[in-house]
Design a protein around this motif. Sequence first.
Motif, short mmCIF file in Angstrom:
data_model
loop_
_atom_site.label_atom_id
_atom_site.label_comp_id
_atom_site.label_asym_id
_atom_site.label_seq_id
_atom_site.Cartn_x
_atom_site.Cartn_y
_atom_site.Cartn_z
N MET A 22 0.84 -1.20 0.00
CA MET A 22 0.00 0.00 0.00
C MET A 22 0.88 1.25 0.00
SD MET A 22 -3.01 1.12 2.62
CE MET A 22 -3.74 -0.49 2.61
N LEU A 23 0.48 2.23 -0.81
CA LEU A 23 1.29 3.44 -0.90
C LEU A 23 0.98 4.38 0.26
CD1 LEU A 23 0.74 4.29 -4.70
CD2 LEU A 23 2.58 2.94 -3.67
N ARG A 53 -2.92 6.79 -24.09
CA ARG A 53 -2.25 7.15 -22.84
C ARG A 53 -0.75 6.89 -22.99
NH1 ARG A 53 -6.15 9.40 -22.64
NH2 ARG A 53 -7.88 9.33 -21.16
N SER A 54 0.06 7.68 -22.25
CA SER A 54 1.50 7.54 -22.44
C SER A 54 2.04 6.27 -21.76
CB SER A 54 2.25 8.78 -21.94
OG SER A 54 1.88 9.04 -20.61
N ASN A 55 1.44 5.85 -20.64
CA ASN A 55 1.77 4.57 -20.00
C ASN A 55 3.27 4.34 -19.88
OD1 ASN A 55 1.06 2.13 -18.81
ND2 ASN A 55 1.09 1.01 -20.76
N PRO A 56 4.02 5.30 -19.31
CA PRO A 56 5.48 5.17 -19.32
C PRO A 56 6.00 4.14 -18.32
CG PRO A 56 4.85 7.04 -18.01
CD PRO A 56 3.58 6.48 -18.58
N ARG A 57 7.11 3.54 -18.66
CA ARG A 57 7.86 2.73 -17.72
C ARG A 57 8.88 3.68 -17.11
NH1 ARG A 57 9.19 -2.90 -17.21
NH2 ARG A 57 11.19 -3.07 -16.20
N HIS A 109 5.60 8.99 -14.08
CA HIS A 109 4.24 9.17 -14.58
C HIS A 109 3.57 10.28 -13.80
CE1 HIS A 109 -0.07 7.48 -15.10
NE2 HIS A 109 0.33 7.89 -16.28
N ARG A 114 4.96 9.83 -10.04
CA ARG A 114 5.31 8.55 -9.43
C ARG A 114 6.17 7.77 -10.41
NH1 ARG A 114 2.76 3.66 -9.86
NH2 ARG A 114 1.15 4.73 -11.05
N THR A 155 6.81 4.45 -12.03
CA THR A 155 5.97 3.26 -12.19
C THR A 155 6.77 1.96 -12.07
OG1 THR A 155 6.19 3.26 -14.59
CG2 THR A 155 4.32 4.44 -13.68
N ILE A 156 8.09 2.04 -11.95
CA ILE A 156 8.88 0.81 -11.75
C ILE A 156 8.98 0.51 -10.25
CG2 ILE A 156 11.09 -0.34 -12.16
CD1 ILE A 156 11.45 1.65 -14.52
N SER A 157 9.25 1.55 -9.46
CA SER A 157 9.42 1.36 -8.02
C SER A 157 8.17 1.74 -7.22
CB SER A 157 10.59 2.22 -7.52
OG SER A 157 10.28 3.59 -7.73
N ASP A 158 7.20 2.41 -7.86
CA ASP A 158 6.01 2.96 -7.22
C ASP A 158 6.33 4.09 -6.23
OD1 ASP A 158 4.24 1.44 -8.67
OD2 ASP A 158 4.04 -0.11 -7.15
N VAL A 164 13.74 -4.01 -13.33
CA VAL A 164 12.82 -4.79 -12.50
C VAL A 164 11.96 -5.70 -13.39
CG1 VAL A 164 10.96 -4.70 -10.83
CG2 VAL A 164 12.71 -2.94 -10.83
#
Lengths: 104, 417
Positions: free
Chosen positions: A1-2, A46-50, A53, A71, A73-76, A104
């Motif tokens: 959970m963030l 959507r850009s949906n980047p790795r 974001h 944020r 999106t690899i490490s959250d 990851v």
Amino acid sequence: MLLIKCPFCGPRPELEFSYGGEAHIARPQDPMSLDDEAWTEYLYIRSNPRGVHAERWRHINGCGRFFNARRNTISDEILETYMIGGSPAPVSEEKDRSPKGGAV
Amino acid sequence: MKRFSAFSLVRAALSGQSTWPRQWRSPEPKPSYDVVIVGGGGHGLATAFYLAERYGVRNVAVVEKGWIGGGNTGRNTTIIRSNYLFDESARLYDHALKLWEGLSNALNYNVMYSPRGVLMLAHNIHDVQSFKRHVHANRLNGIDNEWLSPQECKEYCPPLNVGGEMRYPILGAALQRRGGTARHDAVAWGYARAADARGVDIIENCEVTGIRRAASGHVEGIETTRGYIRANKVGVAAAGNTSVVMGMAGIRLPLESFPLQALVSEPVKPVFPCVVMSNTIHAYISQSDKGELVIGAGTDAYTSYSQRGALHIANHTLDAICELAPMFRRLRMLRNWGGVVDVTPDRSPIIAKTPVPGLYLNCGWGTGGFKATPGSGDVFAWTIARNEPHPINAPFTIERFREGVMIDEAAAAAVAH
């Protein structure tokens, strides 16, 4: 959970928030003038980047207000939160890098 | 490939089963192939297999950035069914289901396909109406699906609690008897082994870093961490990383990637005879042949490539399962994991040519791609070999979002599935 830092209330658990999708997608000022390509881009693409974001969150079980976050999106990891209508802080290479080097 | 048979097993037993060769080679990439498939998951491997087996294209490579079976193919709850509402989806998923039925023979590899029945529970009036509509639509499409009363559910799956004291009581269920499960690892390994035997090069630990195009715009090849590979045709089946790979060719897509979780319990004796799904309270459960309960949870709310989901999502599913089958309340969970799934706005996949000549796309399977693996591979292989879509995947274009011709399975089921 963030753990998410609401710009109005401070850090709160993710359960208090709802996710609002990618940020900075402006509703068309003059919808009648848009062609199919522009509508598709606005509604669906959507850009949906790795990586980093920009996204909207709403503190729905708190103050109820919307805000933006950046944020990874690899490490959250949430790099920052900022006001709707505002722009993110200048990008820092050091902070944006994934803790695992992106593999990851 | 050394074929598996009763005779070969007995003969190998004489030398302690130590004479089996590697299941597939580990080749260095050649400088050039007719077709390169990006992504060595089930869909990519199946595509390579059918290219070689059915469409006569044998100079094929599959490039995989990790290892075979390390991605979503080995990270799902292995549910197989084809009782989708719309005609387009029904045709696609039932094409896959028919291939599942003969897959172990076709691959000479036991994928442990087990048509034990998939029970989709209804918990409120809306569910009942919606699932009955599914039953009728499916039967018009020649797909088996039937309605069971709560008592019939209890007879079909005894662990279910059909008492009235639940917050979301079971009001009935739709049952597809041909639905069931298969061993997901075996699907990846079986396709890899069978494709390899037909001349396909499976190149693991090889990440794509760029897509090179000629001045005409046509695809020329791919840059990888193991060097440049020339190919006139490139098929992308990269699941959660599709947006990243297609971005290398300058294509933006209607996709978002989310972590989807699954978990398994400690192994117990056979107690759960079928697959049970509940879209309304978000629980997906079956029992593996090892005895573990295999449980699917929902996606996280936010896009992520992290391959792990939040604990409260798994908790939510376990709450639902303990209510549905109270006998599982004391069961311990062994492990959980997440996979990154690419979700389209209408929750239907894209299997199509792209605006870039020579570049083909198979993506957007969202939370339910495993069940489609053989069918998806077959029609994608057709699309690549003939440079035109198979009639089954013709509706699953990228352009449907511009034209408004959605295949809206999201609205049909009201949840991701």
